[in-house]
Design an enzyme around this catalytic site. Structure first.
Site, PDB file in Angstrom:
ATOM      1  N   ALA A 273     -90.074  98.216 -50.457  1.00  0.00           N
ATOM      2  CA  ALA A 273     -90.405  98.631 -51.818  1.00  0.00           C
ATOM      3  C   ALA A 273     -91.733  99.381 -51.735  1.00  0.00           C
ATOM      4  O   ALA A 273     -92.787  98.787 -51.511  1.00  0.00           O
ATOM      5  CB  ALA A 273     -90.519  97.413 -52.727  1.00  0.00           C
TER       6      ALA A 273
ATOM      7  N   GLY B 113     -99.368  96.041 -56.457  1.00  0.00           N
ATOM      8  CA  GLY B 113     -98.311  95.675 -55.521  1.00  0.00           C
ATOM      9  C   GLY B 113     -97.014  95.380 -56.233  1.00  0.00           C
ATOM     10  O   GLY B 113     -96.870  95.675 -57.423  1.00  0.00           O
ATOM     11  N   ASN B 114     -96.062  94.826 -55.508  1.00  0.00           N
ATOM     12  CA  ASN B 114     -94.777  94.454 -56.103  1.00  0.00           C
ATOM     13  C   ASN B 114     -94.299  93.160 -55.474  1.00  0.00           C
ATOM     14  O   ASN B 114     -94.923  92.646 -54.549  1.00  0.00           O
ATOM     15  CB  ASN B 114     -93.761  95.590 -55.935  1.00  0.00           C
ATOM     16  N   ARG B 115     -93.189  92.632 -55.975  1.00  0.00           N
ATOM     17  CA  ARG B 115     -92.765  91.289 -55.601  1.00  0.00           C
ATOM     18  C   ARG B 115     -91.794  91.250 -54.417  1.00  0.00           C
ATOM     19  O   ARG B 115     -91.189  90.220 -54.137  1.00  0.00           O
ATOM     20  CB  ARG B 115     -92.189  90.565 -56.817  1.00  0.00           C
ATOM     21  N   SER B 116     -91.623  92.358 -53.725  1.00  0.00           N
ATOM     22  CA  SER B 116     -90.719  92.356 -52.570  1.00  0.00           C
ATOM     23  C   SER B 116     -91.238  91.396 -51.492  1.00  0.00           C
ATOM     24  O   SER B 116     -92.409  91.434 -51.136  1.00  0.00           O
ATOM     25  CB  SER B 116     -90.614  93.765 -51.992  1.00  0.00           C
TER      26      SER B 116
END
Ligand code: C5P
Length: 220
Positions: free
Chosen positions: A96, A29-32
């Site tokens: 994102a 995943g990502n931090r958005s």
């Protein structure tokens, strides 16, 4: 701000970050956080638009006066946004989206013993959703992309943005600098907006809601 200048317009905004599963309990995943996308959806709604928010793992509550479609992965987001975009006047790709997903999703948890000292994951490229939406846009439809970059040099950042705008074929590209403590998951944002051809049409900083309104001024 803006009055009712988006009255009757159909707007679709994607927000948050996709998660690509590895096994039943893990994902890439990502931090958005989804804050900027939610702010855009809210601001568009306040200006009279009919808004659909496509939400990928928001860390903030979704507004309850608009249609929300929840998605997990890039492929799910693609399916949802492509369907809604078919009747939209404005498409804003704030989410994102993972560029890659695991080639294989395991049915059972990956065990440490299978991996030994190192674990190699094979990833496959996700489709570029924004490029696809831009290529397939209807007459008069406005497609807006975002670029989250960690490039610290301002002029290099703009050049990266110009390349991305060209590659994606969208009408506007909103560039923001992200990092460990900036952009994602924060309350405020700093953006530069390029229009097709590469000219800077707007620069703004401030709360994500005020930045959202400035972006909508440009689109409107
Ligand atoms: O190439 P990059 O990921 O930096 O591009 C960011 C923009 O492209 C965002 O608007 C994002 O929503 C979109 N994107 C996409 N499909 C992907 C990756 C990014 O639509 N697979």
């Amino acid at each position: 701000r803006g009055g009712n200048d988006l009255a009757g317009k159909r707007v679709v905004v994607t927000a948050g970050g996709t998660r690509e599963p590895l096994d039943p309990v893990r994902f890439l995943g990502n931090r958005s956080s989804g804050r900027q996308g939610v702010a855009l959806a809210q601001a568009a709604r306040a200006r009279g638009a009919e808004v659909t928010l496509i939400a990928a793992h928001l860390e903030v509550p979704a507004p309850d006066d608009l249609t929300v479609i929840e998605v997990q992965t890039a492929l799910e987001l693609q399916e949802a946004v492509t369907e809604v975009a078919a009747s939209a006047d404005i498409v804003v790709m704030t989410a994102a989206v993972a560029d890659y997903r695991p080639a294989e999703v395991r049915d059972a948890k990956i065990k440490k013993t299978e991996a030994g000292e190192t674990l190699t994951l094979e990833l496959v490229a996700n489709p570029d959703i924004l490029a696809g939406l831009s290529a397939g846009r209807r007459e008069g439809q406005v497609v807006v992309g975002f670029a989250a970059e960690t490039e610290p040099d301002p002029s290099a950042l703009i050049e990266l943005g110009r390349g991305k705008l060209e590659a994606k074929g969208c009408d506007f590209l909103v560039i923001n600098q992200v990092g460990w403590t900036q952009g994602f998951a924060t309350e405020s944002n700093e953006v530069v907006v390029l229009r097709r051809g590469g000219d800077i049409v707007m620069e703004a900083s401030g709360s994500k809601l005020s930045v959202a309104d400035r972006i909508l001024d440009v689109i409107a």
